[in-house]
Design a protein around this motif. Structure first.
Motif, PDB file in Angstrom:
ATOM      1  N   GLU A 151       0.818  -1.218   0.000  1.00 55.43           N
ATOM      2  CA  GLU A 151       0.000   0.000   0.000  1.00 55.43           C
ATOM      3  C   GLU A 151       0.851   1.267   0.000  1.00 55.43           C
ATOM      4  OE1 GLU A 151      -3.793  -0.162   1.967  1.00 55.43           O
ATOM      5  OE2 GLU A 151      -3.769  -1.274   0.094  1.00 55.43           O
ATOM      6  N   SER A 152       2.144   1.120  -0.379  1.00 56.12           N
ATOM      7  CA  SER A 152       2.953   2.349  -0.371  1.00 56.12           C
ATOM      8  C   SER A 152       3.766   2.531  -1.643  1.00 56.12           C
ATOM      9  CB  SER A 152       3.835   2.406   0.874  1.00 56.12           C
ATOM     10  OG  SER A 152       4.792   1.400   0.797  1.00 56.12           O
ATOM     11  N   LEU A 153       3.913   3.784  -1.987  1.00 55.71           N
ATOM     12  CA  LEU A 153       4.651   4.156  -3.198  1.00 55.71           C
ATOM     13  C   LEU A 153       5.753   5.126  -2.782  1.00 55.71           C
ATOM     14  CD1 LEU A 153       4.957   4.440  -6.343  1.00 55.71           C
ATOM     15  CD2 LEU A 153       3.322   6.325  -6.193  1.00 55.71           C
ATOM     16  N   PHE A 154       6.966   4.837  -3.259  1.00 59.21           N
ATOM     17  CA  PHE A 154       8.095   5.713  -2.982  1.00 59.21           C
ATOM     18  C   PHE A 154       8.599   6.251  -4.317  1.00 59.21           C
ATOM     19  CE2 PHE A 154      12.763   5.685  -3.287  1.00 59.21           C
ATOM     20  CZ  PHE A 154      13.072   6.738  -2.448  1.00 59.21           C
ATOM     21  N   ILE A 155       8.796   7.552  -4.402  1.00 56.28           N
ATOM     22  CA  ILE A 155       9.399   8.133  -5.612  1.00 56.28           C
ATOM     23  C   ILE A 155      10.606   8.948  -5.143  1.00 56.28           C
ATOM     24  CG2 ILE A 155       9.062   9.624  -7.627  1.00 56.28           C
ATOM     25  CD1 ILE A 155       6.140   8.905  -7.568  1.00 56.28           C
ATOM     26  N   SER A 156      11.769   8.631  -5.719  1.00 57.28           N
ATOM     27  CA  SER A 156      12.995   9.246  -5.211  1.00 57.28           C
ATOM     28  C   SER A 156      13.136  10.705  -5.638  1.00 57.28           C
ATOM     29  CB  SER A 156      14.212   8.466  -5.698  1.00 57.28           C
ATOM     30  OG  SER A 156      14.300   8.593  -7.099  1.00 57.28           O
ATOM     31  N   ALA A 157      13.854  11.447  -4.789  1.00 58.66           N
ATOM     32  CA  ALA A 157      14.169  12.844  -5.114  1.00 58.66           C
ATOM     33  C   ALA A 157      14.937  12.902  -6.438  1.00 58.66           C
ATOM     34  CB  ALA A 157      14.998  13.454  -3.988  1.00 58.66           C
ATOM     35  N   ALA A 158      15.791  11.908  -6.663  1.00 57.86           N
ATOM     36  CA  ALA A 158      16.600  11.900  -7.893  1.00 57.86           C
ATOM     37  C   ALA A 158      15.694  11.907  -9.120  1.00 57.86           C
ATOM     38  CB  ALA A 158      17.501  10.671  -7.918  1.00 57.86           C
ATOM     39  N   PHE A 159      14.614  11.132  -9.070  1.00 56.61           N
ATOM     40  CA  PHE A 159      13.711  11.130 -10.221  1.00 56.61           C
ATOM     41  C   PHE A 159      12.988  12.479 -10.347  1.00 56.61           C
ATOM     42  CE2 PHE A 159       9.540  10.850 -12.078  1.00 56.61           C
ATOM     43  CZ  PHE A 159       9.908  10.513 -13.361  1.00 56.61           C
ATOM     44  N   ILE A 160      12.502  12.970  -9.211  1.00 56.13           N
ATOM     45  CA  ILE A 160      11.727  14.221  -9.255  1.00 56.13           C
ATOM     46  C   ILE A 160      12.599  15.370  -9.776  1.00 56.13           C
ATOM     47  CG2 ILE A 160      10.484  15.913  -7.828  1.00 56.13           C
ATOM     48  CD1 ILE A 160       9.560  13.446  -6.174  1.00 56.13           C
ATOM     49  N   GLU A 161      13.855  15.375  -9.336  1.00 57.22           N
ATOM     50  CA  GLU A 161      14.757  16.442  -9.758  1.00 57.22           C
ATOM     51  C   GLU A 161      15.051  16.361 -11.267  1.00 57.22           C
ATOM     52  OE1 GLU A 161      17.985  18.642 -10.897  1.00 57.22           O
ATOM     53  OE2 GLU A 161      18.269  16.477 -10.742  1.00 57.22           O
ATOM     54  N   SER A 162      15.121  15.121 -11.782  1.00 61.49           N
ATOM     55  CA  SER A 162      15.520  14.973 -13.197  1.00 61.49           C
ATOM     56  C   SER A 162      14.333  15.044 -14.155  1.00 61.49           C
ATOM     57  CB  SER A 162      16.222  13.620 -13.398  1.00 61.49           C
ATOM     58  OG  SER A 162      15.284  12.574 -13.210  1.00 61.49           O
ATOM     59  N   ARG A 163      13.137  15.034 -13.604  1.00 57.71           N
ATOM     60  CA  ARG A 163      11.902  14.897 -14.384  1.00 57.71           C
ATOM     61  C   ARG A 163      11.804  15.878 -15.555  1.00 57.71           C
ATOM     62  NH1 ARG A 163       7.084  17.172 -13.416  1.00 57.71           N
ATOM     63  NH2 ARG A 163       5.274  15.949 -14.018  1.00 57.71           N
ATOM     64  N   HIS A 164      12.200  17.123 -15.317  1.00 57.15           N
ATOM     65  CA  HIS A 164      12.007  18.126 -16.364  1.00 57.15           C
ATOM     66  C   HIS A 164      12.938  17.908 -17.556  1.00 57.15           C
ATOM     67  CE1 HIS A 164      15.336  19.777 -14.077  1.00 57.15           C
ATOM     68  NE2 HIS A 164      15.625  20.529 -15.110  1.00 57.15           N
ATOM     69  N   ARG A 165      14.000  17.079 -17.344  1.00 59.66           N
ATOM     70  CA  ARG A 165      14.937  16.864 -18.454  1.00 59.66           C
ATOM     71  C   ARG A 165      14.572  15.649 -19.298  1.00 59.66           C
ATOM     72  NH1 ARG A 165      18.723  18.033 -14.258  1.00 59.66           N
ATOM     73  NH2 ARG A 165      19.000  15.819 -13.830  1.00 59.66           N
ATOM     74  N   LEU A 166      13.631  14.823 -18.833  1.00 62.51           N
ATOM     75  CA  LEU A 166      13.377  13.535 -19.479  1.00 62.51           C
ATOM     76  C   LEU A 166      12.372  13.639 -20.625  1.00 62.51           C
ATOM     77  CD1 LEU A 166      12.940  11.404 -16.223  1.00 62.51           C
ATOM     78  CD2 LEU A 166      15.038  11.818 -17.503  1.00 62.51           C
ATOM     79  N   ASN A 167      12.698  12.938 -21.705  1.00 64.86           N
ATOM     80  CA  ASN A 167      11.732  12.829 -22.804  1.00 64.86           C
ATOM     81  C   ASN A 167      11.130  11.440 -22.874  1.00 64.86           C
ATOM     82  OD1 ASN A 167      11.875  15.449 -23.876  1.00 64.86           O
ATOM     83  ND2 ASN A 167      13.904  14.954 -24.678  1.00 64.86           N
ATOM     84  N   SER A 168      11.837  10.473 -22.258  1.00 69.75           N
ATOM     85  CA  SER A 168      11.309   9.105 -22.259  1.00 69.75           C
ATOM     86  C   SER A 168      11.794   8.375 -21.007  1.00 69.75           C
ATOM     87  CB  SER A 168      11.805   8.358 -23.498  1.00 69.75           C
ATOM     88  OG  SER A 168      13.213   8.302 -23.489  1.00 69.75           O
ATOM     89  N   VAL A 169      10.953   7.506 -20.490  1.00 71.17           N
ATOM     90  CA  VAL A 169      11.369   6.647 -19.371  1.00 71.17           C
ATOM     91  C   VAL A 169      10.935   5.220 -19.654  1.00 71.17           C
ATOM     92  CG1 VAL A 169      11.275   8.395 -17.527  1.00 71.17           C
ATOM     93  CG2 VAL A 169       9.247   7.090 -18.050  1.00 71.17           C
TER      94      VAL A 169
END
Ligand SMILES: O=C(O)C(=O)C[C@]1(C(=O)O)C=C[C@@H](O)C=C1
Length: 178
Positions: free
Chosen positions: A156-174
């Motif tokens: 019942e838990s979801l973890f999203i790392s700071a590393a992903f959140i910080e890089s999000r604006h640079r990503l075009n595909s995951v």
């Protein structure tokens, strides 16, 4: 036939034009990120509506693309501030929906290894993400929900790392491994 040649010529012109715009946009992003850091360090709000109006008046332009530029700056400047781990809890469908929302931004390609639950798809669609099952794209980032690479979904838990959140604006595909 003649029309096709004409279209191809025009497309070539357009490509050159787009290349120049992209170079200028990158330069603009660099400047707005510097402004963003100053705002962040001094606790100033990101949006400055007065400044936006002044820019329009100094340029004597009401071109709606200016609003798109401002929003792009705000998106970039916000991502400088939001680098913290995110932990959410709830039922699985809510978590998948939230994951889809957070992963997505307009035009991002999300390659998945198998068909995805409807809730995840709905979250992605709402923010303009495109899900591709399989897919040959070399991704800018890999998220493995089982091993916890960048994000983890467990019970019942979801973890999203700071590393992903910080890089999000640079990503075009995951690539998202479920
Ligand atoms: O001038 C600023 O404060 C900026 O952050 C730049 C900028 C812009 O893109 O021009 C971005 C956001 C603000 O709301 C106003 C203007």
């Amino acid at each position: 036939m003649v029309h096709f040649i004409e279209i191809e010529d025009l497309r070539q012109d357009l490509l050159e034009n787009t290349k120049s715009i992209l170079a200028l946009l990158e330069k603009r992003r660099e400047i707005t990120r510097k402004i963003g850091k100053i705002k962040h360090n001094n606790g100033l709000p990101i949006r400055d509506a007065e400044r936006e109006l002044r820019v329009k008046s100094e340029l004597c332009s009401n071109n709606p693309l200016l609003n798109v530029l401002f929003e792009a700056s705000i998106f970039d400047q916000q991502s400088l501030n939001s680098a913290m781990d995110l932990r959410l809890s709830g039922d699985k469908d809510s978590l998948l929906f939230a994951l889809g929302l957070i992963l997505s931004k307009p035009g991002i390609i999300i390659c998945v290894n198998r068909a995805v639950p409807r809730s995840l798809e709905a979250g992605c669609q709402l923010n303009g993400g495109h899900i591709v099952v399989g897919g040959n794209v070399t991704p800018d980032a890999v998220i493995d929900l089982k091993t916890g690479e960048l994000a983890k979904l467990e019970g019942e838990s979801l973890f999203i790392s700071a590393a992903f959140i910080e890089s999000r604006h640079r990503l075009n595909s995951v690539r998202l491994l479920l």
